[in-house]
Design a protein around this motif. Structure first.
Motif, PDB file in Angstrom:
ATOM      1  N   THR A 111       9.747  57.970 -43.268  1.00 24.30           N
ATOM      2  CA  THR A 111       9.168  56.821 -43.975  1.00 24.30           C
ATOM      3  C   THR A 111       8.638  55.779 -42.996  1.00 24.30           C
ATOM      4  OG1 THR A 111      10.784  57.232 -45.724  1.00 24.30           O
ATOM      5  CG2 THR A 111       9.553  55.188 -45.851  1.00 24.30           C
ATOM      6  N   TRP A 112       9.363  55.545 -41.901  1.00 21.58           N
ATOM      7  CA  TRP A 112       8.831  54.623 -40.887  1.00 21.58           C
ATOM      8  C   TRP A 112       7.555  55.183 -40.273  1.00 21.58           C
ATOM      9  CZ3 TRP A 112      10.105  50.023 -41.566  1.00 21.58           C
ATOM     10  CH2 TRP A 112      11.413  49.586 -41.799  1.00 21.58           C
ATOM     11  N   GLN A 113       7.466  56.499 -40.150  1.00 25.92           N
ATOM     12  CA  GLN A 113       6.229  57.102 -39.636  1.00 25.92           C
ATOM     13  C   GLN A 113       5.064  56.829 -40.590  1.00 25.92           C
ATOM     14  OE1 GLN A 113       7.258  61.236 -39.058  1.00 25.92           O
ATOM     15  NE2 GLN A 113       8.002  60.900 -36.983  1.00 25.92           N
ATOM     16  N   LYS A 114       5.338  56.905 -41.889  1.00 17.76           N
ATOM     17  CA  LYS A 114       4.298  56.596 -42.871  1.00 17.76           C
ATOM     18  C   LYS A 114       3.882  55.136 -42.766  1.00 17.76           C
ATOM     19  CE  LYS A 114       5.598  60.186 -46.204  1.00 17.76           C
ATOM     20  NZ  LYS A 114       6.069  60.492 -47.564  1.00 17.76           N
ATOM     21  N   MET A 115       4.846  54.261 -42.515  1.00 16.76           N
ATOM     22  CA  MET A 115       4.523  52.844 -42.352  1.00 16.76           C
ATOM     23  C   MET A 115       3.631  52.653 -41.125  1.00 16.76           C
ATOM     24  SD  MET A 115       4.926  49.735 -43.469  1.00 16.76           S
ATOM     25  CE  MET A 115       6.471  49.241 -44.232  1.00 16.76           C
ATOM     26  N   SER A 116       3.932  53.359 -40.037  1.00 14.96           N
ATOM     27  CA  SER A 116       3.110  53.250 -38.826  1.00 14.96           C
ATOM     28  C   SER A 116       1.705  53.794 -39.050  1.00 14.96           C
ATOM     29  CB  SER A 116       3.782  53.995 -37.663  1.00 14.96           C
ATOM     30  OG  SER A 116       4.995  53.379 -37.327  1.00 14.96           O
ATOM     31  N   ALA A 117       1.599  54.854 -39.870  1.00 15.63           N
ATOM     32  CA  ALA A 117       0.273  55.390 -40.186  1.00 15.63           C
ATOM     33  C   ALA A 117      -0.536  54.381 -40.985  1.00 15.63           C
ATOM     34  CB  ALA A 117       0.409  56.688 -40.973  1.00 15.63           C
ATOM     35  N   LEU A 118       0.149  53.646 -41.857  1.00 17.43           N
ATOM     36  CA  LEU A 118      -0.522  52.643 -42.693  1.00 17.43           C
ATOM     37  C   LEU A 118      -0.839  51.396 -41.893  1.00 17.43           C
ATOM     38  CD1 LEU A 118      -1.450  51.813 -45.561  1.00 17.43           C
ATOM     39  CD2 LEU A 118       0.874  50.964 -45.955  1.00 17.43           C
ATOM     40  N   LEU A 119       0.106  50.945 -41.064  1.00 20.06           N
ATOM     41  CA  LEU A 119      -0.047  49.705 -40.287  1.00 20.06           C
ATOM     42  C   LEU A 119       0.238  50.013 -38.814  1.00 20.06           C
ATOM     43  CD1 LEU A 119       1.924  47.334 -42.706  1.00 20.06           C
ATOM     44  CD2 LEU A 119      -0.561  47.547 -42.528  1.00 20.06           C
ATOM     45  N   PRO A 120      -0.703  50.637 -38.112  1.00 17.41           N
ATOM     46  CA  PRO A 120      -0.440  51.089 -36.745  1.00 17.41           C
ATOM     47  C   PRO A 120      -0.140  49.973 -35.743  1.00 17.41           C
ATOM     48  CG  PRO A 120      -2.756  51.394 -37.328  1.00 17.41           C
ATOM     49  CD  PRO A 120      -2.045  51.023 -38.584  1.00 17.41           C
ATOM     50  N   ASP A 121      -0.514  48.755 -36.058  1.00 11.83           N
ATOM     51  CA  ASP A 121      -0.274  47.637 -35.138  1.00 11.83           C
ATOM     52  C   ASP A 121       0.990  46.855 -35.462  1.00 11.83           C
ATOM     53  OD1 ASP A 121      -2.611  48.202 -33.706  1.00 11.83           O
ATOM     54  OD2 ASP A 121      -3.839  47.016 -35.075  1.00 11.83           O
ATOM     55  N   TRP A 122       1.739  47.301 -36.454  1.00  6.15           N
ATOM     56  CA  TRP A 122       2.970  46.595 -36.841  1.00  6.15           C
ATOM     57  C   TRP A 122       4.126  47.163 -36.029  1.00  6.15           C
ATOM     58  CZ3 TRP A 122       7.350  47.324 -40.420  1.00  6.15           C
ATOM     59  CH2 TRP A 122       8.001  46.104 -40.709  1.00  6.15           C
ATOM     60  N   ALA A 123       4.510  46.457 -34.982  1.00  6.07           N
ATOM     61  CA  ALA A 123       5.477  46.958 -34.009  1.00  6.07           C
ATOM     62  C   ALA A 123       6.851  47.298 -34.579  1.00  6.07           C
ATOM     63  CB  ALA A 123       5.613  45.940 -32.861  1.00  6.07           C
ATOM     64  N   PRO A 124       7.434  46.496 -35.506  1.00  7.39           N
ATOM     65  CA  PRO A 124       8.798  46.791 -35.961  1.00  7.39           C
ATOM     66  C   PRO A 124       9.012  48.210 -36.493  1.00  7.39           C
ATOM     67  CG  PRO A 124       8.179  44.590 -36.648  1.00  7.39           C
ATOM     68  CD  PRO A 124       6.946  45.222 -36.070  1.00  7.39           C
ATOM     69  N   ALA A 125       7.961  48.828 -37.032  1.00 11.38           N
ATOM     70  CA  ALA A 125       8.116  50.196 -37.550  1.00 11.38           C
ATOM     71  C   ALA A 125       8.472  51.167 -36.429  1.00 11.38           C
ATOM     72  CB  ALA A 125       6.851  50.647 -38.261  1.00 11.38           C
ATOM     73  N   TYR A 126       7.914  50.945 -35.239  1.00  5.26           N
ATOM     74  CA  TYR A 126       8.224  51.827 -34.107  1.00  5.26           C
ATOM     75  C   TYR A 126       9.658  51.605 -33.618  1.00  5.26           C
ATOM     76  CZ  TYR A 126       3.168  52.391 -34.137  1.00  5.26           C
ATOM     77  OH  TYR A 126       1.873  52.633 -34.517  1.00  5.26           O
ATOM     78  N   TYR A 127      10.098  50.339 -33.630  1.00  2.51           N
ATOM     79  CA  TYR A 127      11.482  50.047 -33.252  1.00  2.51           C
ATOM     80  C   TYR A 127      12.438  50.755 -34.208  1.00  2.51           C
ATOM     81  CZ  TYR A 127      15.789  47.468 -32.401  1.00  2.51           C
ATOM     82  OH  TYR A 127      17.090  47.143 -32.130  1.00  2.51           O
ATOM     83  N   SER A 128      12.138  50.677 -35.501  1.00  3.66           N
ATOM     84  CA  SER A 128      13.014  51.310 -36.499  1.00  3.66           C
ATOM     85  C   SER A 128      12.997  52.828 -36.377  1.00  3.66           C
ATOM     86  CB  SER A 128      12.590  50.876 -37.906  1.00  3.66           C
ATOM     87  OG  SER A 128      12.764  49.475 -38.066  1.00  3.66           O
ATOM     88  N   GLN A 129      11.841  53.392 -35.999  1.00  2.00           N
ATOM     89  CA  GLN A 129      11.806  54.839 -35.727  1.00  2.00           C
ATOM     90  C   GLN A 129      12.726  55.178 -34.564  1.00  2.00           C
ATOM     91  OE1 GLN A 129       7.881  56.826 -35.462  1.00  2.00           O
ATOM     92  NE2 GLN A 129       7.058  55.065 -36.549  1.00  2.00           N
ATOM     93  N   GLY A 130      12.659  54.367 -33.512  1.00  3.88           N
ATOM     94  CA  GLY A 130      13.513  54.609 -32.353  1.00  3.88           C
ATOM     95  C   GLY A 130      14.985  54.575 -32.716  1.00  3.88           C
ATOM     96  N   TYR A 131      15.356  53.572 -33.488  1.00  4.59           N
ATOM     97  CA  TYR A 131      16.758  53.431 -33.904  1.00  4.59           C
ATOM     98  C   TYR A 131      17.189  54.629 -34.752  1.00  4.59           C
ATOM     99  CZ  TYR A 131      20.907  51.567 -36.215  1.00  4.59           C
ATOM    100  OH  TYR A 131      22.187  51.396 -36.708  1.00  4.59           O
TER     101      TYR A 131
END
Length: 546
Positions: A447-467
Motif C-alpha cells: 500500500t505504501w508502494q501504491k502511495m509512492s506511485a501516486l505521489l512520488p515526491d511525498w517522502a514519508p511513504a518511502y520512510y514507511s516502506q523502509g520501516y
C-alpha cells in the motif's frame, strides 16, 4: 516483482494503403491492423494476393508481420521478396526489406531507405510515407528527423486530395521519438477531423500523456476512445497500462480480458497479452496464455517470457534453462541489457540455495556483472536492486501474500474505497496505516508502494516502506527505501523531518555495520548531526569507532 509500466504503454498502430486494390477489402485489412487483429489482417491480405498477386499486395502482408506485437522478420522477408519477384522495381518492398534490417539493429538500413526515396524521385506520397513509417517503427533503431522530412513532403503532396489521417499519426510518432510531446500532440490533433476511427487518435493521445506522466489527461483520452468505440482493443491495452501504473491489478486484469475479447487469436497478439499479464503480476494468467500458444510460435522470444514466469515462481533452474535457450536461438542483436539483467537475477536466485562455496561465489559474481550491464544501460524493465534485495530477503510482495496476512473490517472497507478510486490518497494512507497496526507488513509495503506511485515526491511513504520492510525482515529492501526517503526530503522540509531523518540514517548505518563499515560510520555521524541525543545512534557510533 516490479516491472516498469512505461515498457507496455504503446499506442495503437495505424496503417493505410491506397489505390492498389478493392478499397473496401483494403480498408478491412487496415482496420484489422489498427484494432490489433493481426490474424484477420493476414487472412485479408492473403486473400487479396490470391485474387491479385501484385507487388503492393505482398507488401501489405509483409508489413503486417512487421507491425504485430513481436515482428516475424522471416515471414516479412518472404513476402517482400515475393513482391520484388512480381515487380523488381517495387519501392515499397525495398523499403520493407530495409525496415527488417532496421528492426534487427542494422542502422545502415537508414541510408538504404533514403536511397529508395531518392530513386523514386519523391513523386509518390505513399512511398514517402512508407519510408517515414519504417524510420519510426523501431524506437532504438529509428531516424525521426529523416522521417519528419519525408512526412512533411508527403503531406504537401497529399494536400490537394486531402491528407490521410495516418500521415499525421506517423508524424506524431516521429515527434514522440524526438521527445517533443507538444509537436506530437499537435500532429494527432490534425488527424482527428479525418480519422475514420477517432478511438485510434484518442488512444495515441492517451499513450502520449502516459509517456509524459500526465495521468489525468491520459485517463480522459482513454475514456474518450472507449466512448467513441467500446470495441476498440488498443484502448483497453492503454487502460491496462494506466491501471498497472496505479497498481490496480484487479482492474488491469479486467482491462486485459477486454483487450483479449476485442483483439484476435493471432499467436503473436496472444504473446503480447501474456507479457501484459506478467507486467500486471498476474503470473497465473500469463502462464496460461503462454502455454496455450507456446507451440504455435516459432520465435524464441517465447522462451524468454517462460523464463520470466519461472523467475516469478522462484523456479530459478527452469528460468535459467529457458533463458539459455532464448539466448542460444535468438539473433545476437535481440539479446538486450534487460535479458542479461534477468540472467543476473536468476544467478542470484540459484546462489541463494547453492551449498558449494565455489559455485555460490561464481554465481554471485555472475549476478553482479550481469545486473550491472542492465543498470549501466539505464534499463528500467525491472527495479534491479530491489529485485536483488527481494531475492536475498526471500521474495517480493504480491497481493496474494498480502491476502494471506491478517485483516479486519476497517481494512476491507478501505480496500473497497481504494478500488473505487485509485487516486484517493487519504484512503491509501489510512489503509497502509491500518495494515501496520495489525502487523500485516506485506499489506503495508504494497500500500505504501501504491502511495509512492501516486505521489512520488511525498517522502514519508518511502520512510514507511523502509520501516515495513524492516519489520518484515527484508533489510536490503528496507535500506533502499530509507535511502529513497533521505534523498526525497526537500531541503525546506528537513527541519520538520529531523527525527525521522535521524532514524533513517541510523537504520541504514546499523544494517551496513557488518558489510560496509565506511558507510555505516558516515551515516551514523549524519544521524547524530541531526539528533545528538539519539541514544541508539550514540551507542552504534561508539561501537563502530572503537
Amino acid at each position: 516483482m516490479n516491472m516498469n509500466v512505461k515498457k507496455i504503454a504503446f499506442g495503437a498502430a495505424v496503417v493505410f494503403f491506397t489505390g492498389f486494390a478493392s478499397a473496401q477489402t483494403l480498408q478491412d485489412g487496415i482496420n484489422s491492423i489498427d484494432s490489433d487483429k493481426f490474424a484477420q489482417a493476414k487472412t485479408n491480405f492473403t486473400e487479396m494476393i490470391a485474387k491479385e498477386p501484385t507487388a503492393e499486395n505482398y507488401f501489405y502482408l509483409g508489413n503486417t508481420f512487421l507491425r504485430q506485437g513481436e515482428p516475424d522478420y522471416a515471414k516479412a522477408i518472404e513476402s517482400f521478396n515475393k513482391g520484388l519477384a512480381a515487380d523488381s522495381k517495387s519501392y515499397l518492398n525495398k523499403i520493407g526489406l530495409a525496415a527488417v534490417k532496421l528492426g534487427k539493429g542494422d542502422k545502415n538500413a537508414i541510408a538504404e531507405i533514403q536511397k529508395v526515396v531518392t530513386d523514386s524521385r519523391e513523386k509518390d506520397a505513399e512511398v514517402l510515407f512508407r519510408a517515414a513509417e519504417a524510420l519510426t517503427l523501431f524506437e532504438k533503431n529509428s531516424s525521426p528527423d529523416l522521417a519528419i522530412q519525408f512526412l512533411t513532403k508527403a503531406i504537401e503532396k497529399a494536400e490537394k486530395k486531402g491528407v490521410p489521417a495516418h500521415y499525421y499519426y506517423t508524424l506524431g510518432d516521429a515527434y514522440r521519438l524526438k521527445r517533443m510531446p507538444g509537436e506530437a500532440m499537435s500532429a494527432y490533433d490534425k488527424a482527428l477531423p479525418t480519422a475514420k476511427n477517432k478511438a485510434s487518435v484518442y488512444t495515441r493521445m492517451a499513450t502520449l500523456w502516459m509517456a509524459a506522466q500526465v495521468w489525468k489527461n491520459a485517463k480522459e483520452s482513454i475514456d474518450k476512445a472507449i466512448a467513441v468505440d467500446p470495441t476498440y482493443a488498443p484502448a483497453y491495452k492503454a487502460l491496462a497500462g494506466y491501471d498497472i501504473r496505479y497498481q490496480q491489478n484487479a482492474k488491469a486484469t479486467q482491462d486485459l480480458i477486454n483487450y483479449t475479447k476485442y483483439a484476435d487469436e493471432d499467436p503473436y497478439t496472444q504473446l503480447e497479452i501474456a507479457k501484459l499479464y506478467f507486467t500486471n503480476e498476474d503470473y497465473a494468467n500469463s502462464k496460461m496464455v503462454l502455454d496455450k500458444i507456446f507451440d504455435k510460435i516459432e520465435d524464441p522470444i517465447k522462451f524468454k517470457l517462460r523464463a520470466y514466469n519461472a523467475y516469478a515462481d522462484k523456479n530459478y533452474a527452469d528460468a535459467k534453462q529457458n533463458m539459455d535457450t532464448f539466448v542460444s536461438q535468438a539473433e545476437k542483436t535481440r539479446v538486450q541489457p534487460a535479458d542479461q539483467g534477468l540472467q543476473g537475477l536468476i544467478a542470484a536466485g540459484l546462489a541463494k540455495d547453492e551449498k558449494d562455496a565455489a559455485k555460490k561465489s561464481a554465481l554471485m559474481t555472475e549476478s553482479q556483472q550481469k545486473v550491472a550491464i542492465a543498470k549501466a544501460a539505464k534499463d528500467e524493465t525491472m527495479k534491479w536492486d530491489l529485485e536483488l534485495a527481494n531475492i536475498a530477503g526471500g521474495g517480493g510482495v504480491s497481493q496474494s501474500e498480502v491476502d494471506k496476512g491478517p485483516t479486519n473490517p476497517a481494512i476491507e472497507a478501505l480496500k473497497q474505497k481504494v478500488a473505487a478510486n485509485n487516486q484517493d490518497s487519504d484512503s491509501l494512507f489510512k489503509l497502509a496505516t491500518a495494515y501496520q497496526d495489525i502487523k500485516n507488513w506485506n499489506g503495508a509495503i504494497l500500500t505504501w508502494q501504491k502511495m509512492s506511485a501516486l505521489l512520488p515526491d511525498w517522502a514519508p511513504a518511502y520512510y514507511s516502506q523502509g520501516y515495513s520492510y524492516q519489520q518484515a525482515g527484508n533489510n536490503d529492501a528496507a535500506k533502499m527505501a530509507y535511502e529513497k526517503f533521505i534523498s526525497t526530503v526537500k531541503p525546506a522540509d528537513q527541519e520538520a523531518n529531523k527525527q525521522t531523518l535521524a532514524y533513517a540514517y541510523f537504520a541504514v548505518a546499523y544494517m551496513n555495520k557488518d558489510t560496509d563499515l565506511a558507510k555505516a560510520k558516515d551515516y551514523v555521524a549524519k544521524s547524530l548531526q541531526l539528533d545528538p541525543t539519539y541514544q541508539d545512534a550514540v551507542k552504534l557510533n561508539a561501537e563502530i569507532n572503537k
